[in-house]
Design a protein around this motif. Sequence first.
Motif, PDB file in Angstrom:
ATOM      1  N   ASN A  89      91.087 -42.150 -14.721  1.00 23.15           N
ATOM      2  CA  ASN A  89      91.874 -43.089 -13.899  1.00 23.15           C
ATOM      3  C   ASN A  89      92.488 -42.593 -12.920  1.00 23.15           C
ATOM      4  OD1 ASN A  89      91.793 -45.752 -16.118  1.00 23.15           O
ATOM      5  ND2 ASN A  89      92.422 -44.179 -17.578  1.00 23.15           N
ATOM      6  N   VAL A  90      92.581 -43.974 -11.945  1.00 23.00           N
ATOM      7  CA  VAL A  90      93.146 -42.868 -10.618  1.00 23.00           C
ATOM      8  C   VAL A  90      93.892 -43.316  -9.821  1.00 23.00           C
ATOM      9  CG1 VAL A  90      91.272 -43.253  -9.285  1.00 23.00           C
ATOM     10  CG2 VAL A  90      92.482 -41.567  -8.783  1.00 23.00           C
ATOM     11  N   CYS A  91      95.007 -43.085  -9.658  1.00 25.81           N
ATOM     12  CA  CYS A  91      96.090 -43.472  -8.072  1.00 25.81           C
ATOM     13  C   CYS A  91      95.605 -43.274  -6.928  1.00 25.81           C
ATOM     14  CB  CYS A  91      97.450 -43.988  -8.770  1.00 25.81           C
ATOM     15  SG  CYS A  91      98.251 -44.549  -7.238  1.00 25.81           S
ATOM     16  N   PHE A  92      95.596 -43.694  -5.404  1.00 24.51           N
ATOM     17  CA  PHE A  92      95.331 -43.259  -4.663  1.00 24.51           C
ATOM     18  C   PHE A  92      97.027 -43.979  -3.768  1.00 24.51           C
ATOM     19  CE2 PHE A  92      91.121 -43.049  -5.312  1.00 24.51           C
ATOM     20  CZ  PHE A  92      90.460 -41.954  -5.606  1.00 24.51           C
ATOM     21  N   ASP A  93      97.493 -43.071  -2.462  1.00 29.33           N
ATOM     22  CA  ASP A  93      98.491 -43.472  -1.889  1.00 29.33           C
ATOM     23  C   ASP A  93      97.281 -44.226  -0.753  1.00 29.33           C
ATOM     24  OD1 ASP A  93      99.684 -43.330   0.156  1.00 29.33           O
ATOM     25  OD2 ASP A  93     101.317 -42.172  -0.854  1.00 29.33           O
ATOM     26  N   THR A  94      97.632 -45.594  -0.460  1.00 28.83           N
ATOM     27  CA  THR A  94      96.598 -45.907   0.749  1.00 28.83           C
ATOM     28  C   THR A  94      97.327 -45.431   2.116  1.00 28.83           C
ATOM     29  OG1 THR A  94      98.385 -48.081   0.632  1.00 28.83           O
ATOM     30  CG2 THR A  94      96.224 -47.729  -0.430  1.00 28.83           C
ATOM     31  N   LYS A  95      97.786 -44.755   2.569  1.00 29.85           N
ATOM     32  CA  LYS A  95      98.865 -44.488   3.634  1.00 29.85           C
ATOM     33  C   LYS A  95      97.468 -43.183   3.917  1.00 29.85           C
ATOM     34  CE  LYS A  95     102.618 -47.924   3.973  1.00 29.85           C
ATOM     35  NZ  LYS A  95     104.104 -47.596   4.895  1.00 29.85           N
ATOM     36  N   SER A  96      98.250 -41.960   2.947  1.00 29.75           N
ATOM     37  CA  SER A  96      98.010 -40.639   3.081  1.00 29.75           C
ATOM     38  C   SER A  96      96.891 -40.430   2.674  1.00 29.75           C
ATOM     39  CB  SER A  96      98.584 -39.731   2.353  1.00 29.75           C
ATOM     40  OG  SER A  96      98.683 -40.034   0.894  1.00 29.75           O
ATOM     41  N   LEU A  97      96.020 -41.617   2.203  1.00 29.95           N
ATOM     42  CA  LEU A  97      94.411 -41.158   0.821  1.00 29.95           C
ATOM     43  C   LEU A  97      94.417 -40.146   0.255  1.00 29.95           C
ATOM     44  CD1 LEU A  97      92.780 -42.363   4.737  1.00 29.95           C
ATOM     45  CD2 LEU A  97      92.943 -43.690   2.950  1.00 29.95           C
ATOM     46  N   GLN A  98      95.832 -39.903  -0.056  1.00 31.58           N
ATOM     47  CA  GLN A  98      95.838 -38.370  -1.583  1.00 31.58           C
ATOM     48  C   GLN A  98      96.352 -39.116  -2.539  1.00 31.58           C
ATOM     49  OE1 GLN A  98      95.902 -35.092  -0.347  1.00 31.58           O
ATOM     50  NE2 GLN A  98      95.081 -36.356   1.821  1.00 31.58           N
ATOM     51  N   VAL A  99      94.943 -38.105  -3.718  1.00 28.63           N
ATOM     52  CA  VAL A  99      95.357 -38.526  -5.013  1.00 28.63           C
ATOM     53  C   VAL A  99      96.928 -38.201  -5.102  1.00 28.63           C
ATOM     54  CG1 VAL A  99      94.346 -38.758  -7.338  1.00 28.63           C
ATOM     55  CG2 VAL A  99      93.040 -38.046  -5.155  1.00 28.63           C
ATOM     56  N   VAL A 100      97.400 -39.336  -5.357  1.00 24.99           N
ATOM     57  CA  VAL A 100      98.896 -39.489  -6.336  1.00 24.99           C
ATOM     58  C   VAL A 100      98.501 -39.093  -7.644  1.00 24.99           C
ATOM     59  CG1 VAL A 100     100.844 -40.546  -6.764  1.00 24.99           C
ATOM     60  CG2 VAL A 100      99.810 -41.066  -5.487  1.00 24.99           C
ATOM     61  N   TRP A 101      97.928 -39.422  -9.105  1.00 23.22           N
ATOM     62  CA  TRP A 101      97.207 -38.738 -10.163  1.00 23.22           C
ATOM     63  C   TRP A 101      95.939 -38.823 -10.646  1.00 23.22           C
ATOM     64  CZ3 TRP A 101      97.126 -42.881 -13.397  1.00 23.22           C
ATOM     65  CH2 TRP A 101      97.445 -43.893 -12.835  1.00 23.22           C
ATOM     66  N   THR A 102      96.087 -38.311 -11.556  1.00 21.28           N
ATOM     67  CA  THR A 102      94.365 -38.521 -12.815  1.00 21.28           C
ATOM     68  C   THR A 102      94.966 -38.820 -13.757  1.00 21.28           C
ATOM     69  OG1 THR A 102      94.334 -36.429 -12.085  1.00 21.28           O
ATOM     70  CG2 THR A 102      93.813 -37.873 -10.593  1.00 21.28           C
ATOM     71  N   ASN A 103      94.402 -39.329 -14.459  1.00 21.26           N
ATOM     72  CA  ASN A 103      94.493 -39.290 -16.073  1.00 21.26           C
ATOM     73  C   ASN A 103      92.537 -39.408 -16.646  1.00 21.26           C
ATOM     74  OD1 ASN A 103      94.540 -40.875 -18.642  1.00 21.26           O
ATOM     75  ND2 ASN A 103      96.628 -39.972 -18.690  1.00 21.26           N
ATOM     76  N   THR A 104      92.896 -38.491 -17.451  1.00 23.66           N
ATOM     77  CA  THR A 104      91.105 -38.363 -17.790  1.00 23.66           C
ATOM     78  C   THR A 104      91.555 -38.245 -19.722  1.00 23.66           C
ATOM     79  OG1 THR A 104      90.982 -36.206 -17.564  1.00 23.66           O
ATOM     80  CG2 THR A 104      90.471 -37.354 -16.378  1.00 23.66           C
ATOM     81  N   GLU A 105      92.631 -38.631 -20.267  1.00 25.90           N
ATOM     82  CA  GLU A 105      92.953 -38.488 -21.588  1.00 25.90           C
ATOM     83  C   GLU A 105      91.771 -39.757 -22.195  1.00 25.90           C
ATOM     84  OE1 GLU A 105      96.527 -37.965 -22.715  1.00 25.90           O
ATOM     85  OE2 GLU A 105      97.469 -38.175 -20.543  1.00 25.90           O
ATOM     86  N   LEU A 106      91.962 -41.051 -21.910  1.00 30.49           N
ATOM     87  CA  LEU A 106      91.902 -42.372 -22.437  1.00 30.49           C
ATOM     88  C   LEU A 106      89.849 -42.569 -22.814  1.00 30.49           C
ATOM     89  CD1 LEU A 106      94.135 -44.448 -21.565  1.00 30.49           C
ATOM     90  CD2 LEU A 106      94.078 -43.046 -23.892  1.00 30.49           C
ATOM     91  N   MET A 107      88.951 -41.775 -23.655  1.00 28.44           N
ATOM     92  CA  MET A 107      88.261 -41.553 -23.044  1.00 28.44           C
ATOM     93  C   MET A 107      86.757 -42.102 -24.372  1.00 28.44           C
ATOM     94  SD  MET A 107      86.479 -39.278 -20.904  1.00 28.44           S
ATOM     95  CE  MET A 107      87.262 -38.522 -20.276  1.00 28.44           C
ATOM     96  N   ILE A 108      85.985 -43.183 -23.780  1.00 26.71           N
ATOM     97  CA  ILE A 108      85.287 -43.719 -24.914  1.00 26.71           C
ATOM     98  C   ILE A 108      83.490 -44.079 -24.067  1.00 26.71           C
ATOM     99  CG2 ILE A 108      87.052 -45.277 -25.250  1.00 26.71           C
ATOM    100  CD1 ILE A 108      86.197 -47.810 -23.451  1.00 26.71           C
ATOM    101  N   ALA A 109      82.785 -44.391 -25.251  1.00 26.26           N
ATOM    102  CA  ALA A 109      81.737 -45.051 -24.872  1.00 26.26           C
ATOM    103  C   ALA A 109      81.182 -45.601 -24.580  1.00 26.26           C
ATOM    104  CB  ALA A 109      80.756 -44.179 -26.181  1.00 26.26           C
ATOM    105  N   HIS A 110      80.783 -46.621 -22.757  1.00 30.17           N
ATOM    106  CA  HIS A 110      81.248 -47.576 -22.590  1.00 30.17           C
ATOM    107  C   HIS A 110      79.538 -47.757 -22.669  1.00 30.17           C
ATOM    108  CE1 HIS A 110      84.497 -48.950 -20.749  1.00 30.17           C
ATOM    109  NE2 HIS A 110      84.924 -47.741 -20.868  1.00 30.17           N
ATOM    110  N   GLU A 111      78.663 -46.867 -22.976  1.00 32.62           N
ATOM    111  CA  GLU A 111      77.406 -47.740 -22.538  1.00 32.62           C
ATOM    112  C   GLU A 111      76.482 -47.610 -21.267  1.00 32.62           C
ATOM    113  OE1 GLU A 111      75.021 -46.720 -25.253  1.00 32.62           O
ATOM    114  OE2 GLU A 111      77.062 -46.467 -26.710  1.00 32.62           O
ATOM    115  N   ASN A 112      76.460 -48.696 -21.091  1.00 37.29           N
ATOM    116  CA  ASN A 112      76.707 -48.878 -19.803  1.00 37.29           C
ATOM    117  C   ASN A 112      77.473 -48.912 -18.343  1.00 37.29           C
ATOM    118  OD1 ASN A 112      74.179 -50.512 -21.240  1.00 37.29           O
ATOM    119  ND2 ASN A 112      75.523 -51.738 -21.577  1.00 37.29           N
ATOM    120  N   GLY A 113      78.883 -48.184 -18.533  1.00 38.79           N
ATOM    121  CA  GLY A 113      79.416 -47.783 -17.915  1.00 38.79           C
ATOM    122  C   GLY A 113      80.604 -48.914 -17.672  1.00 38.79           C
TER     123      GLY A 113
END
Length: 277
Positions: free
Chosen positions: A15-39
């Motif tokens: 998951n990711v959060c972008f600032d729409t004005k600065s176009l910078q990444v505010v934060w990311t989170n890669t803790e919650l992983m699952i097998a989506h199979e088809n995406g």
Amino acid sequence: IADGKLYCHFGAYGNVCFDTKSLQVVWTNTELMIAHENGPGSTPVLWGGLMIFHCDGSDVQYIAALDKQTGKVAWKTPRTGEMNSNPQLKKAYGTPLIVRQSEGTNSREILLSPAANWLYAYDPATGRELWKLNYGVLGFSIVPRPVMGDGLLYICTTFMKSELLAIKLPALNDPTSEPTIVWRHKRSVPNMPSPLLVGNEIYIVHDNGVATCLDAATGKEHWTERLGGKYCSSPLYADGKIYLSNREGNTLAIKPGTKFEKLSSHQLDGEIMASSM
């Protein structure tokens, strides 16, 4: 998008959060992983200071919320309903829906969450499960967004053979009350397009191009019409008209009501596979 931020859920990619004005990444989170199979296919919702989304993979199934400001996990709740032993029948891609339930002087917001074989209700603040309801049929790879009106929730069970369920929520002031399926419709129910509620009627469009109008209270069928083409996007209501767009780019405008009335048809460039809000 909220408060100048764009919140994105990429399933197994994080998951990711972008600032729409600065176009910078505010934060990311890669803790919650699952097998989506088809995406990943589910859409997150924003409530208060939380970003809430489904994580129903073939390996594990749960619903989670992240803090909007930091991206840290606020709560994570496993699915508790019994599912098919086949991992492929445990997946779901649905979108949660938050509604306000009121009775007398009592009122609360609840998070309604369609998953494989079960509809769940949670406290959106804590993720605590309030109740759950079995569809009564095999339902997995849930895609359509639920809709609610006049005390009934409408969901599609999707694969294998999709059914449209009209569900009455438990009474707020009665702890012994349970959710109930008021009616179900079994013909030409979509796997991907979401139902549309306009006035006293609910409209569905099957992936193979068959549109149906039902009485929202009783499930009585008013009309069914073969539109032609394949459909992924959901029907939309705007300016007193219902718009139906197929994958081939044809957009049909019809008049809401208990009789089918075509208003116009337009061929647009390219394919139309996504819904607009």
